[in-house]
Motif scaffolding. Sequence first.
Motif: not given
Length: 395
Positions: A192-213
Amino acid sequence: MNVHADPAERHEALRQQVREFACAEIAPRIAEMEATGGVDHEVPALIAKQGWIAVTVGAEHGGMNAGHLAKTLVIEELSRVSGAMGAMAQASMLGAAKIIHFGSGEQQRTWLPRVADGSCLPTIAVTEPGSGGHVLGMASTARRRGREYVLTGRKVYVGNSHIGDLHGVVVRTGRGSKGLSAFLVEADRPGFSLAPHRPSMGLHGFSFGEITLDQCRIPASNLIGEHGDGLAVAYSSSVLYGRPNLTAVALGIHQAIMDETVRFVQERERYGGPLADLPTIRQRVGAMQSRLMAARTVAYDAVHRLDQGLPCDPELMNAKYVNVEAVLDTARTAMEIHAAAGLQKDRPLERLVRDAFHIYAPAGTGDIQLHRLAEEALGTSRGQWSQRLLPAPVA
């Protein structure tokens, strides 16, 4: 929360508790979250320790057992101060849904008390890069290997991806609609791993990113529900939790935009008096207030029906549609009233408008909600999850 108090009194006490917490603990950290654009780990931990993530978890597992209206109030008040932290809370509440409704007795005894005491933030991971909202188009797989399953694939837009402890992953185990299954995957599993966090337009502080299996091995006992229940897990969680949860985030942001606009028109002077004295401004503020009141009524009615054990899938869909459209309309009106001042980062409105646009897609875009509502009107819907998974009415 006093369980012997009148329900209205309990709800008001909960609202006040969350509001005071948000103003004291979250508001002072917003500037840093906005400046860095990274994932905040401290505030989610503080929120989790309040026990609010387990607002719909049964008391036998240490939860609040307070129902969906109470959940709406928690998310709304957090979102009124920070859409990011409202989104964080709702994402883990959504993550808990699969265990509440489909988890085995052992899974519930293991994980729900940890959700309740704040030591576990669950997520749900369904969306994939190549399929988006088309759940049946997913390509991630799980293969049975003796007493284990081996999971392979990628999931994107996972709420709380970078702070989640337990991911509910829906993957393909066969063909067709019965070929999807759901699994619990601990974040520390090999593969299980996570892709680097990518800042988005809004909701700064929240993460909604990518996971790899990548050949991620989990015990067979981590299967949620029965083999082939993955579609039910995904759809029911989206309808019963995702849509009302995002409704509540939109409602909190909507109220914040209203608060900021009222403050602005009362403080800013033009033509020898405050902007609030101008008839054109009053008309616009009145329209904003009307939208907010209507959106709140629709939202509260839908989750009240859910708490009463009534079939209410259309009401939940409509609540999400109405609240998102309303907050976007109000955001535009607020920007028109603020004019150039609304573009400045030293005022909250700029952040609130960016945050509002993040609520459109999750749990179904407006087009999807209208499509489902049309099915209901035409008599072609396939039943209601609120009826299949009827909760015990909340007192």
